[in-house]
Write an enzyme that holds these catalytic residues in place. Structure first.
Site, PDB file in Angstrom:
ATOM      1  N   HIS A 244       0.827  -1.215   0.000  1.00 36.54           N
ATOM      2  CA  HIS A 244       0.000   0.000   0.000  1.00 36.54           C
ATOM      3  C   HIS A 244       0.854   1.255   0.000  1.00 36.54           C
ATOM      4  O   HIS A 244       2.031   1.226   0.327  1.00 36.54           O
ATOM      5  CB  HIS A 244      -0.902   0.026   1.250  1.00 36.54           C
ATOM      6  CG  HIS A 244      -0.133   0.256   2.508  1.00 36.54           C
ATOM      7  ND1 HIS A 244       0.574  -0.754   3.148  1.00 36.54           N
ATOM      8  CD2 HIS A 244       0.076   1.383   3.234  1.00 36.54           C
ATOM      9  CE1 HIS A 244       1.162  -0.250   4.220  1.00 36.54           C
ATOM     10  NE2 HIS A 244       0.899   1.036   4.288  1.00 36.54           N
ATOM     11  N   ASP A 246       0.492   4.946   1.928  1.00 35.76           N
ATOM     12  CA  ASP A 246      -0.329   5.576   2.976  1.00 35.76           C
ATOM     13  C   ASP A 246      -1.137   6.699   2.342  1.00 35.76           C
ATOM     14  O   ASP A 246      -0.552   7.575   1.703  1.00 35.76           O
ATOM     15  CB  ASP A 246       0.572   6.140   4.090  1.00 35.76           C
ATOM     16  CG  ASP A 246       1.316   5.032   4.829  1.00 35.76           C
ATOM     17  OD1 ASP A 246       2.367   5.332   5.416  1.00 35.76           O
ATOM     18  OD2 ASP A 246       0.845   3.875   4.793  1.00 35.76           O
ATOM     19  N   HIS A 300       4.816   0.358   0.119  1.00 37.02           N
ATOM     20  CA  HIS A 300       5.488  -0.466   1.129  1.00 37.02           C
ATOM     21  C   HIS A 300       4.541  -1.526   1.683  1.00 37.02           C
ATOM     22  O   HIS A 300       3.339  -1.543   1.368  1.00 37.02           O
ATOM     23  CB  HIS A 300       6.019   0.425   2.265  1.00 37.02           C
ATOM     24  CG  HIS A 300       4.991   1.265   2.930  1.00 37.02           C
ATOM     25  ND1 HIS A 300       4.394   2.356   2.318  1.00 37.02           N
ATOM     26  CD2 HIS A 300       4.436   1.177   4.154  1.00 37.02           C
ATOM     27  CE1 HIS A 300       3.528   2.908   3.158  1.00 37.02           C
ATOM     28  NE2 HIS A 300       3.520   2.215   4.257  1.00 37.02           N
ATOM     29  N   ARG A 310       6.676  -8.668  16.221  1.00 37.73           N
ATOM     30  CA  ARG A 310       7.235  -7.382  15.777  1.00 37.73           C
ATOM     31  C   ARG A 310       6.248  -6.256  16.088  1.00 37.73           C
ATOM     32  O   ARG A 310       5.029  -6.469  16.045  1.00 37.73           O
ATOM     33  CB  ARG A 310       7.515  -7.409  14.272  1.00 37.73           C
ATOM     34  CG  ARG A 310       8.022  -6.085  13.720  1.00 37.73           C
ATOM     35  CD  ARG A 310       8.457  -6.173  12.275  1.00 37.73           C
ATOM     36  NE  ARG A 310       8.873  -4.858  11.804  1.00 37.73           N
ATOM     37  CZ  ARG A 310       8.106  -4.037  11.107  1.00 37.73           C
ATOM     38  NH1 ARG A 310       6.852  -4.408  10.801  1.00 37.73           N
ATOM     39  NH2 ARG A 310       8.526  -2.851  10.728  1.00 37.73           N
TER      40      ARG A 310
HETATM   41  C1  LIG Z   1      -5.837   6.505   6.428  1.00 40.74           C
HETATM   42  C2  LIG Z   1      -5.381   5.325   6.795  1.00 40.74           C
HETATM   43  C3  LIG Z   1      -5.951   4.021   6.380  1.00 40.74           C
HETATM   44  C4  LIG Z   1      -4.905   3.018   6.917  1.00 40.74           C
HETATM   45  C5  LIG Z   1      -4.419   3.698   8.170  1.00 40.74           C
HETATM   46  C6  LIG Z   1      -4.204   5.114   7.690  1.00 40.74           C
HETATM   47  C7  LIG Z   1      -2.915   5.144   6.831  1.00 40.74           C
HETATM   48  C8  LIG Z   1      -2.528   3.757   6.295  1.00 40.74           C
HETATM   49  C9  LIG Z   1      -3.756   2.892   5.897  1.00 40.74           C
HETATM   50  C10 LIG Z   1      -3.493   1.363   5.779  1.00 40.74           C
HETATM   51  C11 LIG Z   1      -2.507   0.895   6.860  1.00 40.74           C
HETATM   52  C12 LIG Z   1      -2.944   0.941   4.391  1.00 40.74           C
HETATM   53  C13 LIG Z   1      -2.969  -0.612   4.255  1.00 40.74           C
HETATM   54  C14 LIG Z   1      -4.388  -1.166   4.454  1.00 40.74           C
HETATM   55  C15 LIG Z   1      -5.017  -0.758   5.804  1.00 40.74           C
HETATM   56  C16 LIG Z   1      -6.488  -1.206   5.766  1.00 40.74           C
HETATM   57  C17 LIG Z   1      -4.352  -1.512   6.969  1.00 40.74           C
HETATM   58  O1  LIG Z   1      -3.704  -2.552   6.723  1.00 40.74           O
HETATM   59  O2  LIG Z   1      -4.495  -1.121   8.126  1.00 40.74           O
HETATM   60  C18 LIG Z   1      -4.920   0.798   5.923  1.00 40.74           C
HETATM   61  C19 LIG Z   1      -5.411   1.559   7.171  1.00 40.74           C
HETATM   62  C20 LIG Z   1      -6.926   1.469   7.421  1.00 40.74           C
HETATM   63  O3  LIG Z   1      -7.747   1.638   6.492  1.00 40.74           O
HETATM   64  O4  LIG Z   1      -7.256   1.212   8.599  1.00 40.74           O
HETATM   65  O1  AKG Z   2       4.757  -2.053  10.391  1.00 39.73           O
HETATM   66  C1  AKG Z   2       5.362  -1.533   9.430  1.00 39.73           C
HETATM   67  O2  AKG Z   2       6.592  -1.579   9.298  1.00 39.73           O
HETATM   68  C2  AKG Z   2       4.555  -0.788   8.366  1.00 39.73           C
HETATM   69  C3  AKG Z   2       3.164  -0.448   8.818  1.00 39.73           C
HETATM   70  C4  AKG Z   2       2.463   0.427   7.809  1.00 39.73           C
HETATM   71  O3  AKG Z   2       2.897   0.591   6.678  1.00 39.73           O
HETATM   72  C5  AKG Z   2       1.214   1.099   8.191  1.00 39.73           C
HETATM   73  O4  AKG Z   2       0.711   0.846   9.317  1.00 39.73           O
HETATM   74  O5  AKG Z   2       0.753   1.924   7.329  1.00 39.73           O
HETATM   75 FE   FE2 Z   3       1.907   2.257   5.664  1.00 41.86          FE
END
Ligand SMILES: C=C1C[C@]23C[C@H]1CC[C@H]2[C@]1(C)CCC[C@@](C)(C(=O)O)[C@H]1[C@@H]3C(=O)O
Ligand code: AKG
Ligand code: FE2
Length: 381
Positions: A244, A246, A300, A310
């Site tokens: 993804h 951010d 990333h 972790r």
């Molecule tokens: C605005 C946001 C949505 C998420 C948290 C913040 C910034 C990063 C996003 C996220 C981490 C990107 C990957 C997918 C996601 C669903 C997650 O894995 O948490 C995303 C976050 C979210 O929607 O909760």
């Molecule tokens: O845990 C990590 O190293 C990355 C987490 C991340 O990309 C996120 O929470 O948006």
């Molecule tokens: Fe991220």
């Protein structure tokens, strides 16, 4: 550091049948006893971990910048510009955030995620919101679940918000969690200060007035996210956080020494080696739009491993909800150059898109742009 025994209430049996992923609730303590992982956590083979090369990204020393040393500041700005034009990722050292404060915040993360599931569920994320506890987002998604638990909450500096984080923890979990809330309140205050300094350095690196973006983000809103990645019995089949960018503007991430963060650059996933006392900084979609595409939103993900848990703490910087995201007036160097790549939008619109309509991934901003255009064409007719 440990919470007093009375604070950990004896939990009533937790009904874990209400996950949207066919009743799977990510109770890591029970799931990791199984020899295989549930199907909902298995990712497509094209997404599975395979990084063998380390990412080439600068570790930028901020001491000269903080001391007003122009030469050192310009050197730092050049490193930042090159990294942000390539992959949107760099690390910073001598950033001014106390080591004790940073370690404290990580240690409190352990305290929270070690709580029994029923205690954590008292802070459960509400549908459509981003704050709260989430177990693998199993209440939001039904496949490609991330192998992680998360706790997210908001931070802002507005008058009357001096205790916003403390009050969140106390209201969600009880008075005995005030110390945990205080640790994160102080951590968020330090992250906010650092984020403004980094944003000033970004402006310098883009050749615009150093206060340009700093004023835009002075009343920024932030999302603090604690990530906990349990050990996984089949780490080669799943991901801790999927690929993804951010959607936010800027992310300052503290990771522990375990490693697992990967960045996609030069047509390959590359691992990021943890650097002691460094903080990871990555550009998000919103800052990419503010720079009209000149700085790249960093693609990333996070992988997990068989033996070690972790933790990472991500501080996501977002503009005040109603501010319009558009590149600043053209400077002599003309920040992004060329025609506008993205329409005007507000963070409120983008945030709503990621929480109610679209699972953030590597195409979020493009998909959001199309969604905006289609919804505006509908309202126009
Ligand atoms: C605005 C946001 C949505 C998420 C948290 C913040 C910034 C990063 C996003 C996220 C981490 C990107 C990957 C997918 C996601 C669903 C997650 O894995 O948490 C995303 C976050 C979210 O929607 O909760
Ligand atoms: O845990 C990590 O190293 C990355 C987490 C991340 O990309 C996120 O929470 O948006
Ligand atoms: Fe991220």
């Amino acid at each position: 550091m440990d919470l007093s025994p009375t604070s950990v209430l004896l939990c009533p049996p937790v009904d874990i049948s209400h996950g949207s992923a066919g009743g799977v609730i990510f109770d890591s303590s029970s799931l990791r006893q199984q020899t295989t992982i549930p199907k909902a956590f298995i990712w497509p083979s094209s997404d599975r971990p395979a990084a063998t090369e380390e990412l080439d990204a600068p570790v930028v020393d901020l001491s000269g910048f903080f001391h007003g040393d122009e030469e050192s500041t310009l050197r730092a700005a050049k490193l930042v510009a090159n990294a942000c034009e390539r992959h949107g990722f760099f690390q910073v050292v001598n950033h001014g955030v106390s080591e004790l404060l940073a370690r404290d915040a990580l240690d409190w993360t352990d305290e929270f995620f070690r709580l029994p599931l029923c205690d954590k569920l008292r802070a459960r994320r509400k549908p459509g919101g981003v704050w709260g506890y989430s177990a693998a987002h199993a209440d939001r998604f039904s496949s490609e679940l991330p192998w992680k638990e998360t706790l997210s909450f908001g931070y802002r500096e507005a008058a009357g918000s001096e205790r916003v984080v403390i009050d969140y923890f106390v209201s969600m979990l009880g008075e005995e969690f005030e110390r945990m809330g205080l640790a994160y309140q102080m951590y968020c205050e330090a992250m906010k200060g650092l984020s403004l300094a980094i944003i000033e350095l970004l402006a310098i690196s883009l050749g615009v007035d150093r206060m340009t973006y700093r004023e835009f983000f002075d009343d920024s809103r932030s999302i603090m996210r604690c990530n906990y990645y349990p050990p996984c019995q089949e780490p080669e089949l799943t991901l801790g956080t999927g690929p993804h960018c951010d959607p936010t503007a800027l992310t300052i991430l503290q990771q522990d020494h375990v490693g697992g963060l990967e960045v996609f650059s030069g047509r390959a996933w590359r691992y990021v080696r943890p650097v002691h006392n460094a903080l990871v900084v990555n550009i998000g979609d919103t800052f990419m739009a503010l720079s009209n595409g000149r700085y790249k939103s960093c693609l990333h993900r996070a992988v997990v491993n068989r033996h070690r848990e972790r933790r990472s703490l991500a501080f996501f910087v977002c503009p005040r909800e109603d501010k319009v995201i558009r590149p600043p007036p053209p400077s002599p160097e003309d920040v992004g150059g060329g025609p506008r790549l993205y329409p005007d939008f507000t963070w409120a619109q983008f945030m709503e898109f990621t929480q109610r309509h679209y699972r953030a991934d590597m195409r979020t901003l493009r998909s959001f742009t199309k969604w905006l255009e289609s919804s505006s064409s509908v309202t126009a007719t």
